[in-house]
Write a protein that holds these residues in place. Structure first.
Motif, PDB file in Angstrom:
ATOM      1  N   ALA A   1       0.822  -1.202   0.000  1.00 19.76           N
ATOM      2  CA  ALA A   1       0.000   0.000   0.000  1.00 19.76           C
ATOM      3  C   ALA A   1       0.855   1.250   0.000  1.00 19.76           C
ATOM      4  CB  ALA A   1      -0.896  -0.006   1.232  1.00 19.76           C
ATOM      5  N   THR A   2       0.243   2.354  -0.459  1.00 19.85           N
ATOM      6  CA  THR A   2       0.826   3.677  -0.374  1.00 19.85           C
ATOM      7  C   THR A   2       0.130   4.415   0.751  1.00 19.85           C
ATOM      8  OG1 THR A   2       1.213   3.727  -2.754  1.00 19.85           O
ATOM      9  CG2 THR A   2       1.231   5.842  -1.602  1.00 19.85           C
ATOM     10  N   VAL A   3       0.887   4.987   1.693  1.00 21.58           N
ATOM     11  CA  VAL A   3       0.311   5.703   2.824  1.00 21.58           C
ATOM     12  C   VAL A   3       0.506   7.199   2.605  1.00 21.58           C
ATOM     13  CG1 VAL A   3       0.338   6.022   5.325  1.00 21.58           C
ATOM     14  CG2 VAL A   3       0.850   3.772   4.347  1.00 21.58           C
TER      15      VAL A   3
ATOM     16  N   VAL B   1      -4.596   8.280   4.970  1.00 19.46           N
ATOM     17  CA  VAL B   1      -5.291   7.452   3.985  1.00 19.46           C
ATOM     18  C   VAL B   1      -4.288   6.498   3.355  1.00 19.46           C
ATOM     19  CG1 VAL B   1      -6.491   7.458   1.759  1.00 19.46           C
ATOM     20  CG2 VAL B   1      -7.072   9.158   3.506  1.00 19.46           C
ATOM     21  N   ILE B   2      -4.705   5.248   3.218  1.00 18.92           N
ATOM     22  CA  ILE B   2      -3.850   4.219   2.630  1.00 18.92           C
ATOM     23  C   ILE B   2      -4.477   3.757   1.328  1.00 18.92           C
ATOM     24  CG2 ILE B   2      -2.912   1.897   2.935  1.00 18.92           C
ATOM     25  CD1 ILE B   2      -3.039   2.448   5.985  1.00 18.92           C
ATOM     26  N   ASP B   3      -3.730   3.848   0.218  1.00 22.91           N
ATOM     27  CA  ASP B   3      -4.157   3.304  -1.070  1.00 22.91           C
ATOM     28  C   ASP B   3      -3.626   1.890  -1.172  1.00 22.91           C
ATOM     29  OD1 ASP B   3      -5.388   5.649  -1.985  1.00 22.91           O
ATOM     30  OD2 ASP B   3      -3.538   6.408  -2.853  1.00 22.91           O
ATOM     31  N   VAL B   4      -4.510   0.904  -1.264  1.00 22.44           N
ATOM     32  CA  VAL B   4      -4.095  -0.488  -1.403  1.00 22.44           C
ATOM     33  C   VAL B   4      -3.737  -0.719  -2.866  1.00 22.44           C
ATOM     34  CG1 VAL B   4      -4.754  -2.899  -1.075  1.00 22.44           C
ATOM     35  CG2 VAL B   4      -5.617  -1.142   0.488  1.00 22.44           C
ATOM     36  N   ILE B   5      -2.516  -1.222  -3.129  1.00 23.76           N
ATOM     37  CA  ILE B   5      -2.055  -1.367  -4.513  1.00 23.76           C
ATOM     38  C   ILE B   5      -1.845  -2.814  -4.946  1.00 23.76           C
ATOM     39  CG2 ILE B   5      -1.087   0.950  -4.652  1.00 23.76           C
ATOM     40  CD1 ILE B   5       1.664  -0.217  -4.036  1.00 23.76           C
ATOM     41  N   GLU B   6      -2.003  -3.755  -4.019  1.00 28.57           N
ATOM     42  CA  GLU B   6      -1.879  -5.185  -4.339  1.00 28.57           C
ATOM     43  C   GLU B   6      -2.900  -5.971  -3.552  1.00 28.57           C
ATOM     44  OE1 GLU B   6       1.983  -6.771  -3.549  1.00 28.57           O
ATOM     45  OE2 GLU B   6       2.890  -5.805  -5.270  1.00 28.57           O
TER      46      GLU B   6
ATOM     47  N   ALA C   1      -6.893  -4.253  -3.976  1.00 28.12           N
ATOM     48  CA  ALA C   1      -6.195  -3.277  -4.824  1.00 28.12           C
ATOM     49  C   ALA C   1      -7.210  -2.319  -5.439  1.00 28.12           C
ATOM     50  CB  ALA C   1      -5.405  -3.988  -5.913  1.00 28.12           C
ATOM     51  N   GLY C   2      -6.890  -1.025  -5.393  1.00 30.10           N
ATOM     52  CA  GLY C   2      -7.794   0.000  -5.915  1.00 30.10           C
ATOM     53  C   GLY C   2      -8.714   0.588  -4.856  1.00 30.10           C
ATOM     54  N   TRP C   3      -8.715   0.003  -3.676  1.00 31.99           N
ATOM     55  CA  TRP C   3      -9.519   0.509  -2.570  1.00 31.99           C
ATOM     56  C   TRP C   3      -8.628   1.330  -1.639  1.00 31.99           C
ATOM     57  CZ3 TRP C   3     -14.813  -0.508  -1.712  1.00 31.99           C
ATOM     58  CH2 TRP C   3     -15.392  -1.388  -2.620  1.00 31.99           C
ATOM     59  N   ARG C   4      -9.248   2.051  -0.730  1.00 31.30           N
ATOM     60  CA  ARG C   4      -8.526   2.845   0.268  1.00 31.30           C
ATOM     61  C   ARG C   4      -9.007   2.447   1.657  1.00 31.30           C
ATOM     62  NH1 ARG C   4      -8.251   9.032  -1.646  1.00 31.30           N
ATOM     63  NH2 ARG C   4      -6.033   8.700  -1.821  1.00 31.30           N
ATOM     64  N   THR C   5      -8.195   2.760   2.661  1.00 26.62           N
ATOM     65  CA  THR C   5      -8.576   2.530   4.045  1.00 26.62           C
ATOM     66  C   THR C   5      -7.909   3.590   4.908  1.00 26.62           C
ATOM     67  OG1 THR C   5      -8.727   0.870   5.799  1.00 26.62           O
ATOM     68  CG2 THR C   5      -6.696   0.870   4.473  1.00 26.62           C
TER      69      THR C   5
END
Length: 152
Positions: free
Chosen positions: A5-7, A12-17, A21-25
């Motif tokens: 993920a990218t934080v 906000v965390i962008d899930v990339i795998e 993937a494509g969701w945020r948390t």
């Protein structure tokens, strides 16, 4: 969180795998939600916020269906995701929460929520939504979020 993920600086965390993937948390921002979830959100092509998570055996009650507290925790999380644009950068809390259980959720179900901001004011934001399990209604909810100063 097992996925890569990218934080972002705002948490906000962008899930990339992985499957999300494509969701945020919001990751570990709320310890209780992190313990119950993880829950995810993303904006659709129309800009509407959708939230989701996968029902696991740990979310079930003694009857074998999702615990009402888990559904309500997810609905509360979803209300704040749905209301982000109206809440802005203000810290906010749940001032009122109403829910109606309209269907059961089984382990393995994809649990999703969507909704809308009914009204956004200077200090209160009114939000309503629907939680579904594999597309079937499970919980309808309404939340009043109160913009508030953050306490330490």
């Amino acid at each position: 969180m097992a996925e890569q993920a990218t934080v972002w600086p705002d948490g906000v965390i962008d899930v990339i795998e992985g499957p999300w993937a494509g969701w945020r948390t919001w990751g570990e921002l709320d310890a209780f939600e992190s313990m119950v979830g993880p829950f995810y959100w993303r904006a659709g092509a129309d800009g509407a916020i959708r939230c989701a998570f996968r029902a696991e055996p740990r979310h079930m009650n003694a009857s074998g269906f999702m615990h009402g507290g888990c559904l309500m925790t997810f609905a509360d999380y979803s209300a704040f995701a749905i209301g982000m644009s109206a809440l802005g950068d203000d810290w906010s809390v749940t001032a009122a929460f109403n829910a109606e259980f309209v269907g059961a959720v089984s382990a393995g179900a994809l649990v999703e929520a969507g909704g809308e901001v009914i009204r956004g004011g200077r200090s209160l934001v009114f939000i309503r939504g629907l939680v579904t399990a594999d597309g079937d209604p499970a919980l309808s909810f309404s939340v009043v979020a109160k913009k508030a100063a953050r306490r330490s």
